[in-house]
Motif scaffolding. Sequence first.
Motif, PDB file in Angstrom:
ATOM      1  N   ARG A  63      27.649  50.498  59.652  1.00 52.59           N
ATOM      2  CA  ARG A  63      26.359  51.074  59.252  1.00 52.59           C
ATOM      3  C   ARG A  63      25.876  51.951  60.403  1.00 52.59           C
ATOM      4  O   ARG A  63      25.695  51.466  61.510  1.00 52.59           O
ATOM      5  CB  ARG A  63      25.356  49.969  58.929  1.00 52.59           C
ATOM      6  CG  ARG A  63      25.892  48.991  57.880  1.00 52.59           C
ATOM      7  CD  ARG A  63      24.933  47.881  57.540  1.00 52.59           C
ATOM      8  NE  ARG A  63      25.577  46.888  56.675  1.00 52.59           N
ATOM      9  CZ  ARG A  63      25.708  47.013  55.353  1.00 52.59           C
ATOM     10  NH1 ARG A  63      25.238  48.101  54.745  1.00 52.59           N
ATOM     11  NH2 ARG A  63      26.302  46.070  54.640  1.00 52.59           N
ATOM     12  N   THR A  64      25.665  53.238  60.132  1.00 57.74           N
ATOM     13  CA  THR A  64      25.335  54.201  61.170  1.00 57.74           C
ATOM     14  C   THR A  64      23.834  54.462  61.186  1.00 57.74           C
ATOM     15  O   THR A  64      23.213  54.690  60.132  1.00 57.74           O
ATOM     16  CB  THR A  64      26.083  55.524  60.933  1.00 57.74           C
ATOM     17  OG1 THR A  64      27.487  55.267  60.910  1.00 57.74           O
ATOM     18  CG2 THR A  64      25.777  56.529  62.039  1.00 57.74           C
ATOM     19  N   VAL A  65      23.277  54.445  62.402  1.00 62.36           N
ATOM     20  CA  VAL A  65      21.847  54.693  62.580  1.00 62.36           C
ATOM     21  C   VAL A  65      21.679  55.788  63.630  1.00 62.36           C
ATOM     22  O   VAL A  65      22.599  56.112  64.380  1.00 62.36           O
ATOM     23  CB  VAL A  65      21.110  53.415  63.017  1.00 62.36           C
ATOM     24  CG1 VAL A  65      21.399  52.262  62.055  1.00 62.36           C
ATOM     25  CG2 VAL A  65      21.497  53.010  64.432  1.00 62.36           C
ATOM     26  N   GLY A  69      16.923  58.684  62.137  1.00 61.58           N
ATOM     27  CA  GLY A  69      17.456  58.304  60.838  1.00 61.58           C
ATOM     28  C   GLY A  69      16.376  57.837  59.869  1.00 61.58           C
ATOM     29  O   GLY A  69      15.285  57.412  60.259  1.00 61.58           O
ATOM     30  N   CYS A  74      22.582  54.624  55.461  1.00 58.40           N
ATOM     31  CA  CYS A  74      23.153  54.144  56.725  1.00 58.40           C
ATOM     32  C   CYS A  74      24.629  54.524  56.874  1.00 58.40           C
ATOM     33  O   CYS A  74      25.472  53.697  57.268  1.00 58.40           O
ATOM     34  CB  CYS A  74      22.993  52.637  56.881  1.00 58.40           C
ATOM     35  SG  CYS A  74      21.279  52.062  56.815  1.00 58.40           S
ATOM     36  N   SER A  75      24.954  55.784  56.569  1.00 56.95           N
ATOM     37  CA  SER A  75      26.314  56.288  56.718  1.00 56.95           C
ATOM     38  C   SER A  75      26.351  57.332  57.819  1.00 56.95           C
ATOM     39  O   SER A  75      25.311  57.792  58.308  1.00 56.95           O
ATOM     40  CB  SER A  75      26.795  56.913  55.403  1.00 56.95           C
ATOM     41  OG  SER A  75      26.032  58.091  55.119  1.00 56.95           O
ATOM     42  N   PRO A  79      22.539  58.903  58.316  1.00 57.96           N
ATOM     43  CA  PRO A  79      22.176  57.694  59.080  1.00 57.96           C
ATOM     44  C   PRO A  79      20.760  57.234  58.776  1.00 57.96           C
ATOM     45  O   PRO A  79      19.877  58.047  58.452  1.00 57.96           O
ATOM     46  CB  PRO A  79      22.323  58.142  60.537  1.00 57.96           C
ATOM     47  CG  PRO A  79      22.163  59.620  60.507  1.00 57.96           C
ATOM     48  CD  PRO A  79      22.731  60.076  59.202  1.00 57.96           C
ATOM     49  N   CYS A  80      20.554  55.956  58.897  1.00 60.99           N
ATOM     50  CA  CYS A  80      19.228  55.372  58.701  1.00 60.99           C
ATOM     51  C   CYS A  80      18.634  55.019  60.054  1.00 60.99           C
ATOM     52  O   CYS A  80      19.220  55.275  61.105  1.00 60.99           O
ATOM     53  CB  CYS A  80      19.318  54.143  57.802  1.00 60.99           C
ATOM     54  SG  CYS A  80      20.384  52.830  58.449  1.00 60.99           S
ATOM     55  N   SER A  84      16.428  49.604  59.919  1.00 65.65           N
ATOM     56  CA  SER A  84      16.976  49.485  58.576  1.00 65.65           C
ATOM     57  C   SER A  84      18.433  49.075  58.614  1.00 65.65           C
ATOM     58  O   SER A  84      18.877  48.203  57.843  1.00 65.65           O
ATOM     59  CB  SER A  84      16.821  50.821  57.839  1.00 65.65           C
ATOM     60  OG  SER A  84      17.372  50.738  56.542  1.00 65.65           O
ATOM     61  N   GLY A  85      19.207  49.661  59.516  1.00 67.57           N
ATOM     62  CA  GLY A  85      20.622  49.322  59.612  1.00 67.57           C
ATOM     63  C   GLY A  85      20.833  47.866  59.977  1.00 67.57           C
ATOM     64  O   GLY A  85      21.733  47.196  59.447  1.00 67.57           O
ATOM     65  N   GLN A  88      20.294  45.418  57.112  1.00 72.95           N
ATOM     66  CA  GLN A  88      21.349  45.425  56.097  1.00 72.95           C
ATOM     67  C   GLN A  88      22.640  44.759  56.579  1.00 72.95           C
ATOM     68  O   GLN A  88      23.548  44.517  55.785  1.00 72.95           O
ATOM     69  CB  GLN A  88      21.672  46.865  55.692  1.00 72.95           C
ATOM     70  CG  GLN A  88      20.557  47.587  54.981  1.00 72.95           C
ATOM     71  CD  GLN A  88      20.997  48.970  54.518  1.00 72.95           C
ATOM     72  OE1 GLN A  88      22.100  49.135  54.006  1.00 72.95           O
ATOM     73  NE2 GLN A  88      20.129  49.952  54.694  1.00 72.95           N
ATOM     74  N   VAL A  95      26.806  47.892  63.537  1.00 70.81           N
ATOM     75  CA  VAL A  95      25.715  48.863  63.490  1.00 70.81           C
ATOM     76  C   VAL A  95      26.019  49.885  64.582  1.00 70.81           C
ATOM     77  O   VAL A  95      25.938  49.581  65.781  1.00 70.81           O
ATOM     78  CB  VAL A  95      24.353  48.195  63.709  1.00 70.81           C
ATOM     79  CG1 VAL A  95      23.238  49.233  63.717  1.00 70.81           C
ATOM     80  CG2 VAL A  95      24.104  47.151  62.629  1.00 70.81           C
TER      81      VAL A  95
END
Length: 568
Positions: A63-65, A69, A74-75, A79-80, A84-85, A88, A95
């Motif tokens: 999960r990318t932050v 973001g 969260c990709s 990114p989030c 948030s990441g 999840q 993360v």
Amino acid sequence: MTLHRAARTTVMVVAMAVLVLGAVYSLLPSATPAPSAAPSPDGAEITTVSEAVGLQEPTGQERTVSPIGSGAECSAAAPCSAASGLLQADPGDVVTLAAGSYPELTIEATATAASQEDPVIVRPAAGQTVDVAGLQVKAPGVRIEGLRVTDTLYVHPTATGATLRDLHVDGAGVFLRANGSRLLDSVIENGSSIDGVQIKDGSDILVQGNTIRSFDQLGGPLHADCIQLFDARDVVIRQNTIHDCDNASFIFSGGRGQGIDNVLIESNFVMGCRVQSEACRYGTAIDLRLEIARNVTVRNNTFATGSVRIGAIPGLVNDRNYFGFLSACDTPMTNSIVGTWNLGLCAAPDALGRDGNRQGVPAFVDQPTVDLHVPETQRPTTSVTPVPVTYPAGLGTALDFDGQPFSASTVGADEPGTAPATGQPSPIAPPPASPDTPSDTPLLPPTDAPSTDAPSTDAPSTDAPSTDAPSTDAPLTIEVDAETRPRTDTVVLTATIGGGTATAVTFSVPGASYRISSPGATLDGGRTWTLEVNTRRIPDGSYPVLAEAAPAVGEPVRSTPTLVSVGG
């Protein structure tokens, strides 16, 4: 003879000197060898901290932050936010933090509670740099890797099983409060009025493979220690490099009176203040005196400089250490080597000359940069004839600073001649400011007052210069002589400069350095330098000496350590 190289000019330093620090004692014979401990629970072939503690690669989703973001995808493409990441993330997930600077990050919870065996991993994207303005870790089972943290990193009691690895905590400290906390392979440095690592309230805590350094008290009233422990139990501190903390490298404190129990300190490189200044005034190496601490094992550490204050606490094992300076004469110890001690309190420590203990000074690779490895050729400087010692059940076999097995006779944190460390080097400290010394100055170790609960002020002077000169094409030839003047208790120290002149010469011994910086006072304009030393109060023995010449142009040139005899 060792060849060195000098910058722009060939300099020959001839050092003739005597050391001031205690008598040389014979090694005690041992009727039986030291008993073998049980096999190490971490295994005998460990080469990295990650192997030692069983860190595994993730098996779940990524999960990318990012600092800016948003949303819930969260990709890498969308990114989030970090919050948030994390919310999840399930155990086994990663993360991934995109490059940039993040505000203080609080890890309150993950989607499902993680554990040390199946963690949620927080780390930068591959090859990226991430700065975080502080971390508050409250969720269990989170593993944080590869970040630069610029404010306090606090592991709360709820964050059981937290792992901190390969971090750079710059300008702040790390507070470990959770059971099962691990701090690995990190650099913690440059804090003010704060501890580098503070261990409190938790149990089953591991601090391994770190560099912890440079904490001062300039920023407030709180004293700064490299590592402070109180109200904790089942703690292991091993294979760290620790130095230049204003108050102490290690200190065991009273806290709320709950006690400190079952602590292992082993295979650490430790120094006090390499240069005493307002930023580093006391630099006690270890303060372990309060009887509220019990069942503490201190073994195979190198305490190169700084006062050592270890009392007879319940369940203490203090074995196979090198102590550069003992503050108290009644320090309980076995199979250890002592460089110097408080001559104001006793002629020799109570345990010296028995129980496998002796006086001596190891030959380190480069003490000013805290490289306290010992070359194979210098193995005798860290060897004793050991007596049997009983360790606590289940402690396992010690490994050295680099994870190598110890031989039966080795003292200190390094098994001579084994693989060098691959951790963070410590920058060379600037030379101490030494006043010019009159020619009849007696050369004596510090004579401090008896220990109290106040911060130590009795550490010996900063370290002798490095034995390695800067590299050029000109060889440095070193010869040694010592002139003793009969019936005067005087030895003359002489440095002879070849291939040019020097603007100053410093004679250094463990515990003291003497700088002469008046070339006009020499008979040949800066080629031959002398210093008379009163040996009346120096016990007979052989002592290592260094000399350093400062050319008008270029870097200082240093001699190799040389053993010079007094008396006998």
